[in-house]
Design a protein around this motif. Sequence first.
Motif, PDB file in Angstrom:
ATOM      1  N   HIS A  44       6.510   1.876  -9.365  1.00 13.03           N
ATOM      2  CA  HIS A  44       5.750   1.606 -10.419  1.00 13.03           C
ATOM      3  C   HIS A  44       6.124   2.500 -11.618  1.00 13.03           C
ATOM      4  O   HIS A  44       6.177   3.641 -11.123  1.00 13.03           O
ATOM      5  CB  HIS A  44       4.535   1.326 -10.244  1.00 13.03           C
ATOM      6  CG  HIS A  44       3.953   0.412  -9.316  1.00 13.03           C
ATOM      7  ND1 HIS A  44       2.949  -0.025  -8.591  1.00 13.03           N
ATOM      8  CD2 HIS A  44       4.831  -1.026  -8.881  1.00 13.03           C
ATOM      9  CE1 HIS A  44       2.878  -1.061  -7.893  1.00 13.03           C
ATOM     10  NE2 HIS A  44       4.193  -1.500  -8.004  1.00 13.03           N
ATOM     11  N   GLU A  58      -0.780   5.323  -5.482  1.00 14.68           N
ATOM     12  CA  GLU A  58      -1.871   4.241  -5.531  1.00 14.68           C
ATOM     13  C   GLU A  58      -2.778   4.365  -4.279  1.00 14.68           C
ATOM     14  O   GLU A  58      -2.152   4.247  -3.210  1.00 14.68           O
ATOM     15  CB  GLU A  58      -1.474   2.740  -5.770  1.00 14.68           C
ATOM     16  CG  GLU A  58      -0.868   2.990  -7.128  1.00 14.68           C
ATOM     17  CD  GLU A  58       0.040   1.405  -7.355  1.00 14.68           C
ATOM     18  OE1 GLU A  58       0.669   1.557  -8.608  1.00 14.68           O
ATOM     19  OE2 GLU A  58       0.101   0.710  -6.599  1.00 14.68           O
ATOM     20  N   GLY A  82      -5.101   1.912  -1.819  1.00 12.31           N
ATOM     21  CA  GLY A  82      -5.618   1.000  -1.967  1.00 12.31           C
ATOM     22  C   GLY A  82      -6.832   0.683  -0.767  1.00 12.31           C
ATOM     23  O   GLY A  82      -6.621   1.070   0.340  1.00 12.31           O
ATOM     24  N   GLY A 141      -7.236  -4.844  -8.670  1.00 10.46           N
ATOM     25  CA  GLY A 141      -7.328  -3.967  -9.800  1.00 10.46           C
ATOM     26  C   GLY A 141      -8.640  -4.627 -10.623  1.00 10.46           C
ATOM     27  O   GLY A 141      -9.122  -3.835 -11.273  1.00 10.46           O
ATOM     28  N   THR A 166      -4.363   7.230  -8.452  1.00 11.54           N
ATOM     29  CA  THR A 166      -5.387   5.837  -8.903  1.00 11.54           C
ATOM     30  C   THR A 166      -5.757   5.047  -7.753  1.00 11.54           C
ATOM     31  O   THR A 166      -4.817   4.727  -6.930  1.00 11.54           O
ATOM     32  CB  THR A 166      -4.766   5.226 -10.176  1.00 11.54           C
ATOM     33  OG1 THR A 166      -6.091   4.530 -10.711  1.00 11.54           O
ATOM     34  CG2 THR A 166      -3.601   4.539  -9.973  1.00 11.54           C
ATOM     35  N   PRO A 214      -6.959   1.317 -11.976  1.00 11.71           N
ATOM     36  CA  PRO A 214      -5.545   1.141 -11.617  1.00 11.71           C
ATOM     37  C   PRO A 214      -4.869   0.399 -12.396  1.00 11.71           C
ATOM     38  O   PRO A 214      -3.552   0.153 -12.413  1.00 11.71           O
ATOM     39  CB  PRO A 214      -5.586   0.874 -10.030  1.00 11.71           C
ATOM     40  CG  PRO A 214      -6.795   0.243  -9.850  1.00 11.71           C
ATOM     41  CD  PRO A 214      -7.782   1.035 -10.765  1.00 11.71           C
ATOM     42  N   ILE A 215      -5.391  -0.248 -13.262  1.00 13.00           N
ATOM     43  CA  ILE A 215      -4.814  -1.482 -14.090  1.00 13.00           C
ATOM     44  C   ILE A 215      -5.239  -1.112 -15.458  1.00 13.00           C
ATOM     45  O   ILE A 215      -4.877  -2.103 -16.419  1.00 13.00           O
ATOM     46  CB  ILE A 215      -4.812  -2.943 -13.837  1.00 13.00           C
ATOM     47  CG1 ILE A 215      -6.488  -3.364 -13.662  1.00 13.00           C
ATOM     48  CG2 ILE A 215      -4.411  -3.065 -12.517  1.00 13.00           C
ATOM     49  CD1 ILE A 215      -6.595  -4.854 -13.654  1.00 13.00           C
ATOM     50  N   ARG A 252       0.527  -2.826 -12.721  1.00 11.59           N
ATOM     51  CA  ARG A 252       0.833  -3.138 -11.160  1.00 11.59           C
ATOM     52  C   ARG A 252       0.061  -2.348 -10.410  1.00 11.59           C
ATOM     53  O   ARG A 252      -0.185  -1.173 -10.822  1.00 11.59           O
ATOM     54  CB  ARG A 252       2.183  -2.847 -10.926  1.00 11.59           C
ATOM     55  CG  ARG A 252       3.201  -3.898 -11.841  1.00 11.59           C
ATOM     56  CD  ARG A 252       4.506  -3.846 -11.268  1.00 11.59           C
ATOM     57  NE  ARG A 252       4.727  -4.345 -10.080  1.00 11.59           N
ATOM     58  CZ  ARG A 252       5.946  -4.477  -9.445  1.00 11.59           C
ATOM     59  NH1 ARG A 252       6.896  -3.639  -9.949  1.00 11.59           N
ATOM     60  NH2 ARG A 252       6.005  -4.788  -8.054  1.00 11.59           N
ATOM     61  N   TYR A 253      -0.607  -2.652  -9.221  1.00 11.26           N
ATOM     62  CA  TYR A 253      -1.378  -1.916  -8.259  1.00 11.26           C
ATOM     63  C   TYR A 253      -1.359  -2.719  -7.078  1.00 11.26           C
ATOM     64  O   TYR A 253      -1.605  -3.923  -6.883  1.00 11.26           O
ATOM     65  CB  TYR A 253      -2.766  -1.832  -8.872  1.00 11.26           C
ATOM     66  CG  TYR A 253      -3.679  -1.383  -7.758  1.00 11.26           C
ATOM     67  CD1 TYR A 253      -3.441   0.137  -7.294  1.00 11.26           C
ATOM     68  CD2 TYR A 253      -4.734  -1.880  -7.492  1.00 11.26           C
ATOM     69  CE1 TYR A 253      -4.617   0.362  -6.461  1.00 11.26           C
ATOM     70  CE2 TYR A 253      -5.711  -1.649  -6.580  1.00 11.26           C
ATOM     71  CZ  TYR A 253      -5.498  -0.277  -6.018  1.00 11.26           C
ATOM     72  OH  TYR A 253      -6.550   0.193  -5.080  1.00 11.26           O
ATOM     73  N   ASN A 261      -3.142  -2.706  -3.634  1.00 10.21           N
ATOM     74  CA  ASN A 261      -4.355  -2.512  -3.080  1.00 10.21           C
ATOM     75  C   ASN A 261      -4.551  -2.504  -1.725  1.00 10.21           C
ATOM     76  O   ASN A 261      -5.650  -2.307  -1.052  1.00 10.21           O
ATOM     77  CB  ASN A 261      -5.406  -3.476  -3.811  1.00 10.21           C
ATOM     78  CG  ASN A 261      -5.283  -4.900  -3.423  1.00 10.21           C
ATOM     79  OD1 ASN A 261      -4.239  -5.285  -3.129  1.00 10.21           O
ATOM     80  ND2 ASN A 261      -6.418  -5.483  -3.183  1.00 10.21           N
TER      81      ASN A 261
END
Length: 333
Positions: free
Chosen positions: A195, A201, A203, A208, A258, A266-267, A276-277, A279
């Motif tokens: 990303h 990230e 999760g 998000g 994040t 995160p978004i 994009r994330y 999770n």
Amino acid sequence: MSLRTRIYIIALLLSSLACQGSGIAKTFSLQDSLAIYQPGKSYTFKVESAIGEYALAIEYIAGDAASKLILTSPHGGNLKPEFMHTRSKDFVSAANEVDYGDTESFSAVSDSKTLELTLALAEEIRKATGLRPHVVLNHLHRSKLDANRALSLAAQGDKNAIAAWKAFHQYIDDAKSQVAKNGPGLVLDIHGNAHRPQRTEVGLLLSGKDFGTGDLEKLADKSSVRALVRSGRATMKELTTGDTALGTLLNQNVFTATPSKAYPNPIDANAFPDGRYFNGGYNTARHGSRFSGNISAIQLEFNSDVRMNDKSRNDYARAIAKSIIGFINKYFN
């Protein structure tokens, strides 16, 4: 080794006598299968062709008895045995599988260098704490086995892939059984993302959009750290955006991370315009505490700068290990 594992091994050995075609996976040696896991020792599961060709599939490096941590690498392998089926996006998943999370989306792209990062993390944690974490690695390329999907899509009917998938999750279950003897524990599922802008990230199965609701506490039961919250050891706010949230600790020691105190959403379009994330997926749901148990799970999606450079990876691993140790000490001791 657990009784369930021994039964599984015996069943595979018996079934292999009757199997033809692509062949069925060879299991551990008899000596290893009857022994108690020894800390620091590697236990391997190999796949086999019909003419006796072997390839390493799954590896479990047993952790110390007192460890509270399991590190898994489902997408970092690069082995592509020709005798195994190559997974296709056109495959239709079985409709009756247990839905632990992401069971439908297809990808055959590996998370490059995440296997190496996982091993580096384990070593840095061992050096810093004196305790070896448990480590479970998938050495097969994702085009042959996706160890972070339900069985149908993960293996697409290939007998070797099916056996390897079962071994991967059995090793995690056996490690969880050991960790659970010490009380609450943690599984960290190690991944890589591409990303932009680059970020790591964290999760916990919250989407998000969940981070814009204003009240994460109401969402604790859908998270992979449910047991931590229900036990009173932490709140969802503490685990996502607090001073000792894993994302916050990573953000302080490594790179942009994040959700965290500095990047709570995160978004957030201002910080992450690509929207994009990741999770968390099948492993985070299955092996975390969303549905049962006292072992929580978190998916960590590391950006390319952290994992791709062979010269700098160990330095990043040392900083990441510092963050993980701080999180473990806060919530699992």
